[in-house]
Write a protein that holds these residues in place. Structure first.
Motif, PDB file in Angstrom:
ATOM      1  N   PRO A  98       0.841  -1.197   0.000  1.00 54.85           N
ATOM      2  CA  PRO A  98       0.000   0.000   0.000  1.00 54.85           C
ATOM      3  C   PRO A  98       0.878   1.249   0.000  1.00 54.85           C
ATOM      4  O   PRO A  98       2.095   1.181   0.155  1.00 54.85           O
ATOM      5  CB  PRO A  98      -0.784  -0.117   1.308  1.00 54.85           C
ATOM      6  N   ASP A  99       0.232   2.384  -0.135  1.00 58.01           N
ATOM      7  CA  ASP A  99       0.929   3.663  -0.082  1.00 58.01           C
ATOM      8  C   ASP A  99       1.571   3.805   1.298  1.00 58.01           C
ATOM      9  O   ASP A  99       0.897   3.735   2.318  1.00 58.01           O
ATOM     10  CB  ASP A  99      -0.069   4.794  -0.335  1.00 58.01           C
ATOM     11  N   ILE A 100       2.879   3.997   1.324  1.00 56.11           N
ATOM     12  CA  ILE A 100       3.622   4.054   2.582  1.00 56.11           C
ATOM     13  C   ILE A 100       3.113   5.184   3.475  1.00 56.11           C
ATOM     14  O   ILE A 100       2.896   5.003   4.662  1.00 56.11           O
ATOM     15  CB  ILE A 100       5.144   4.255   2.316  1.00 56.11           C
ATOM     16  N   GLY A 101       2.893   6.345   2.916  1.00 54.91           N
ATOM     17  CA  GLY A 101       2.457   7.494   3.697  1.00 54.91           C
ATOM     18  C   GLY A 101       1.029   7.400   4.188  1.00 54.91           C
ATOM     19  O   GLY A 101       0.646   8.083   5.126  1.00 54.91           O
ATOM     20  N   ALA A 102       0.214   6.549   3.568  1.00 59.31           N
ATOM     21  CA  ALA A 102      -1.198   6.439   3.939  1.00 59.31           C
ATOM     22  C   ALA A 102      -1.417   5.480   5.107  1.00 59.31           C
ATOM     23  O   ALA A 102      -2.506   5.405   5.643  1.00 59.31           O
ATOM     24  CB  ALA A 102      -2.031   5.977   2.745  1.00 59.31           C
ATOM     25  N   PHE A 110       2.861  -4.093   8.126  1.00 57.84           N
ATOM     26  CA  PHE A 110       3.308  -2.729   7.893  1.00 57.84           C
ATOM     27  C   PHE A 110       4.358  -2.738   6.794  1.00 57.84           C
ATOM     28  O   PHE A 110       5.266  -3.573   6.802  1.00 57.84           O
ATOM     29  CB  PHE A 110       3.886  -2.139   9.179  1.00 57.84           C
ATOM     30  N   TYR A 111       4.222  -1.838   5.828  1.00 53.82           N
ATOM     31  CA  TYR A 111       5.122  -1.798   4.679  1.00 53.82           C
ATOM     32  C   TYR A 111       6.002  -0.555   4.732  1.00 53.82           C
ATOM     33  O   TYR A 111       5.524   0.543   4.991  1.00 53.82           O
ATOM     34  CB  TYR A 111       4.317  -1.796   3.378  1.00 53.82           C
ATOM     35  N   THR A 112       7.280  -0.764   4.500  1.00 50.40           N
ATOM     36  CA  THR A 112       8.216   0.334   4.319  1.00 50.40           C
ATOM     37  C   THR A 112       8.604   0.349   2.844  1.00 50.40           C
ATOM     38  O   THR A 112       8.068  -0.444   2.060  1.00 50.40           O
ATOM     39  CB  THR A 112       9.467   0.160   5.208  1.00 50.40           C
ATOM     40  N   GLU A 113       9.555   1.201   2.471  1.00 53.01           N
ATOM     41  CA  GLU A 113       9.973   1.265   1.070  1.00 53.01           C
ATOM     42  C   GLU A 113      10.595  -0.045   0.594  1.00 53.01           C
ATOM     43  O   GLU A 113      10.514  -0.390  -0.578  1.00 53.01           O
ATOM     44  CB  GLU A 113      10.971   2.419   0.852  1.00 53.01           C
TER      45      GLU A 113
END
Length: 184
Positions: A98-102, A110-113
């Motif tokens: 998903p969009d990291i900032g969202a 949890f997703y990072t770059e």
């Protein structure tokens, strides 16, 4: 034991007057509570009743669309469809990110770059630390992170270690990485 002579009591003028006044007040009270006077202004048609109502404020089409967009993330059907698509992609070996900032609030994944993180344990042996499973987005390689308060990775800082979660912060973005999703 006292015996009451009712016939003698009824002959008394004052007792009869009190009974009559009480009956009169009772009838008046009953008529005001139950009977509706025909002279009251009761609307005779639906149009007349609607005209008497205050105008209900309406919202524009643009406002409706913005509300639909705002609350679409809570739509159960959309969430089920997204989960099915994620399962299909996971079965094919691809990881969706998903969009990291969202990302914010309580998350199990949890997703990072560069990776996907999952909290596996929070341990307190003299000092508290968290064991986090890190899956690389490219290649899917799995490694383990040992994180303590103040550690930084991919721009996120460990702000707090709780019993079942880790609070990660990057600027205004706050994520609570949960060990498991709580049932609501």
């Amino acid at each position: 034991m006292m015996v009451v002579n009712w016939s003698r009591l009824l002959n008394l003028k004052y007792v009869l007057a009190a009974i009559l006044v009480t009956l009169l007040f009772s009838v008046v009270d009953f008529s005001q509570r139950v009977w509706i006077d025909s002279t009251d202004s009761v609307p005779t048609s639906t149009k007349q009743a609607l005209d008497e109502l205050q105008e209900i404020p309406s919202i524009s089409q643009q406002q409706i669309e913005s509300l639909i967009t705002l609350y679409s993330k809570y739509d159960v059907e959309v969430q089920k469809l997204a989960a099915e698509q994620a399962t299909k992609l996971a079965d094919s070996g691809s990881i969706i990110r998903p969009d990291i900032g969202a990302q914010h609030g309580g998350l199990v994944d949890f997703y990072t770059e560069t990776s996907q993180l999952r909290l596996k344990a929070v341990i307190n042996q003299g000092h508290r630390f968290a064991l986090v499973q890190q899956s690389a987005l490219e290649g899917g390689e799995i490694t383990w992170l040992k994180l303590k308060k103040g550690d930084t990775f991919d721009g996120f800082t460990v702000q707090e270690l709780r019993h079942l979660s880790v609070v990660l912060v990057r600027g205004e973005q706050v994520v609570d990485l949960l060990m498991y999703k709580k049932k609501s």
